[in-house]
Write a protein that holds these residues in place. Sequence first.
Motif, PDB file in Angstrom:
ATOM      1  N   UNK A   1       4.192   5.779  -5.419  1.00  0.00           N
ATOM      2  CA  UNK A   1       4.172   5.842  -6.889  1.00  0.00           C
ATOM      3  C   UNK A   1       3.259   6.983  -7.357  1.00  0.00           C
ATOM      4  N   UNK A   2       2.111   7.152  -6.645  1.00  0.00           N
ATOM      5  CA  UNK A   2       1.191   8.251  -7.014  1.00  0.00           C
ATOM      6  C   UNK A   2       1.849   9.608  -6.782  1.00  0.00           C
ATOM      7  N   UNK A   3       2.545   9.751  -5.662  1.00  0.00           N
ATOM      8  CA  UNK A   3       3.223  11.008  -5.375  1.00  0.00           C
ATOM      9  C   UNK A   3       4.312  11.294  -6.406  1.00  0.00           C
ATOM     10  N   UNK A   4       5.030  10.281  -6.826  1.00  0.00           N
ATOM     11  CA  UNK A   4       6.072  10.456  -7.841  1.00  0.00           C
ATOM     12  C   UNK A   4       5.459  10.948  -9.150  1.00  0.00           C
ATOM     13  N   UNK A   5       4.339  10.344  -9.554  1.00  0.00           N
ATOM     14  CA  UNK A   5       3.687  10.779 -10.800  1.00  0.00           C
ATOM     15  C   UNK A   5       3.231  12.240 -10.698  1.00  0.00           C
TER      16      UNK A   5
ATOM     17  N   UNK B   1      11.178  -1.453   1.953  1.00  0.00           N
ATOM     18  CA  UNK B   1      10.370  -1.953   3.061  1.00  0.00           C
ATOM     19  C   UNK B   1       9.629  -3.226   2.705  1.00  0.00           C
ATOM     20  N   UNK B   2       9.145  -3.288   1.450  1.00  0.00           N
ATOM     21  CA  UNK B   2       8.479  -4.516   1.005  1.00  0.00           C
ATOM     22  C   UNK B   2       9.461  -5.678   0.997  1.00  0.00           C
ATOM     23  N   UNK B   3      10.668  -5.465   0.487  1.00  0.00           N
ATOM     24  CA  UNK B   3      11.684  -6.526   0.465  1.00  0.00           C
ATOM     25  C   UNK B   3      12.020  -6.972   1.881  1.00  0.00           C
ATOM     26  N   UNK B   4      12.105  -6.006   2.793  1.00  0.00           N
ATOM     27  CA  UNK B   4      12.404  -6.353   4.192  1.00  0.00           C
ATOM     28  C   UNK B   4      11.286  -7.180   4.806  1.00  0.00           C
TER      29      UNK B   4
ATOM     30  N   UNK C   1      10.652  10.289  -5.306  1.00  0.00           N
ATOM     31  CA  UNK C   1      11.354   9.098  -5.814  1.00  0.00           C
ATOM     32  C   UNK C   1      12.091   8.375  -4.686  1.00  0.00           C
ATOM     33  N   UNK C   2      12.690   9.126  -3.767  1.00  0.00           N
ATOM     34  CA  UNK C   2      13.352   8.510  -2.617  1.00  0.00           C
ATOM     35  C   UNK C   2      12.379   7.774  -1.729  1.00  0.00           C
ATOM     36  N   UNK C   3      11.188   8.382  -1.553  1.00  0.00           N
ATOM     37  CA  UNK C   3      10.167   7.716  -0.740  1.00  0.00           C
ATOM     38  C   UNK C   3       9.709   6.403  -1.394  1.00  0.00           C
ATOM     39  N   UNK C   4       9.618   6.426  -2.731  1.00  0.00           N
ATOM     40  CA  UNK C   4       9.228   5.194  -3.448  1.00  0.00           C
ATOM     41  C   UNK C   4      10.275   4.102  -3.272  1.00  0.00           C
ATOM     42  N   UNK C   5      11.539   4.439  -3.376  1.00  0.00           N
ATOM     43  CA  UNK C   5      12.609   3.446  -3.181  1.00  0.00           C
ATOM     44  C   UNK C   5      12.577   2.891  -1.759  1.00  0.00           C
TER      45      UNK C   5
ATOM     46  N   UNK D   1       0.838  -1.208   0.000  1.00  0.00           N
ATOM     47  CA  UNK D   1       0.000   0.000   0.000  1.00  0.00           C
ATOM     48  C   UNK D   1       0.870   1.256   0.000  1.00  0.00           C
ATOM     49  N   UNK D   2       1.942   1.240   0.779  1.00  0.00           N
ATOM     50  CA  UNK D   2       2.869   2.370   0.807  1.00  0.00           C
ATOM     51  C   UNK D   2       3.516   2.596  -0.531  1.00  0.00           C
TER      52      UNK D   2
END
Length: 405
Positions: A129-133, A190-193, A181-185, A123-124
Motif C-alpha cells: 500500500x505504501x509503494x502504491x501511494x 496472499x492474506x486470503x490464502x 498496484x499488482x503487488x498490492x492485489x 505486513x506485506x
Amino acid sequence: MGFKGRITYLILALFLVTVLAAGCGQKPPGQAESQKVPVEVAKVTRGAITQPARVTGTVQAGTTINVTAALPGKLKAVLVNVGDRVSRGQVIAQLDDSDAAARLAQARAGMEQAGTAPAQAEAGIKQAEARVKQAEAQAGLDAANLQRIQTLYDQGAASQQQLDAARTAAAASKENLAAAQGALEAARAGLASSQAQIATAEAAVRQAQVALDNCYIKAPVDGVVAARLLEPGETAQGAVVTLVTTGDLQVEINVTEEDINYLQVGKKVSVEVPAAGNKALEGSVASSSPAADKSTRLYSVKVAIPDAPAEVKPGMAATVVFQTREVQNALLVPKNAVVNRSGQSIVYTVAGGKAVGQVVTTGIDDGRNIEILKGLNEGTTIIVKGQDFVNESQPVQIVNGGPQA
C-alpha cells in the motif's frame, strides 16, 4: 361380613341341615319341599355403571439402550460393571487413543504454523500500500511535468529532447504505479490464502479432536448397566454396554381396537402384580401406539407405575385394570343375584311367599353390579341372597326385614 349377613348364612345352613334330616327320617314325603328357604331381598335400582377390562402384560424397567462406539477400534478399557449406575456423559469405556492423539498433535502443529502466515501477509499488504501511494505521487508529478513541457514546446520554449525525456519519465512512473498496484492485489490474495489455510488447519484440528473424543465412549442417558458385552482387547464393532434407563417401572400391554380408545395418555389405571402380593397399584398411561401391529392387529400401550414397591421387579407378570364402557341411569342388580337356569339368566322375585323367576337380558357389569337391559323394572323386589337354593315356586322366608310373604 356384617351381623345380618352372618345371621342369614346361619339360617341357610340350618335350613340345609333340616332338609337333609328330613330326607333321612320317617317324615311324610313332600315335607322338605314345604320348608321355606330363608332369603334376603333388595330393590332394583338405577345408577351409573362402568365395565372394567383386564389385560396382562410384563413389567419393564424403562428403556434398553445399546451403547456403541462411534467408529470401530480396539477396546482399551471398560470402566463399568453390570449393576453400576451411570450418569449421562459419563465415560464408560475407552478405545485405544494413541493414533488419534498423534493426529491431533499433528493438526495442532499445522494450525500453529498456518497461524503465522496472516501476520506476514498483513505486513506485506501495508508495504505494498505504501509503494502504491509513492508510485501514485510520482506518476502525478511526472504527468504534470509532461503537460508543462508540452506547453513550453508548443511555444518554442522547450526542445524536442526535453519533451521526449518528460514523456519517458511519465510512462515509466505509470508502469511503476501499475506494478505497485499488482503487488498490492497479490499481497491481499496472499492474506486470503493464509486465512483459508488457517480455516483448513482449524477444521483438521476439530476433526482430530472428534476422533480422539470418540475414543471415549460415554453414556447417552442416566441408567443402570444391564450387560457388559465386550472386554478390553476386542474390536468394538457393535454394542459395548447395554444400559437400562432409570425412572418409573412400566407395564407393556397389547390391547384390541375395542379398548385402545379408553387408554389415552395420562389416564389413571390400576395395576396388579401377583408375584409382589397382588396389591392394586396406581398407574397411568405413559404412551399409546397410534397404529396397530400389522401382524397381531393389537395396539401397544405402556403404563407407568411411579410408586411401585421394591417387590415389583422387571420381568414380572402384571395385570392392568382400566374402565371401558360406561352407562348412566342403568337398571342395576347385584351380579350374584343373576343365576343360570337351563342356559337362561334368571333373577328371582317374590310373589305370594314363593320365588318367581324372571328371565332377564344383561348388559355390562363392574364385578359387583350388573346392568339389566330387559326383564325387570326399577323398584322390583328381588332375591339377592339365597337365590342359589331356590327353584320356581319355592316357598321363601324373607329374613332381612323386607316385606313378608
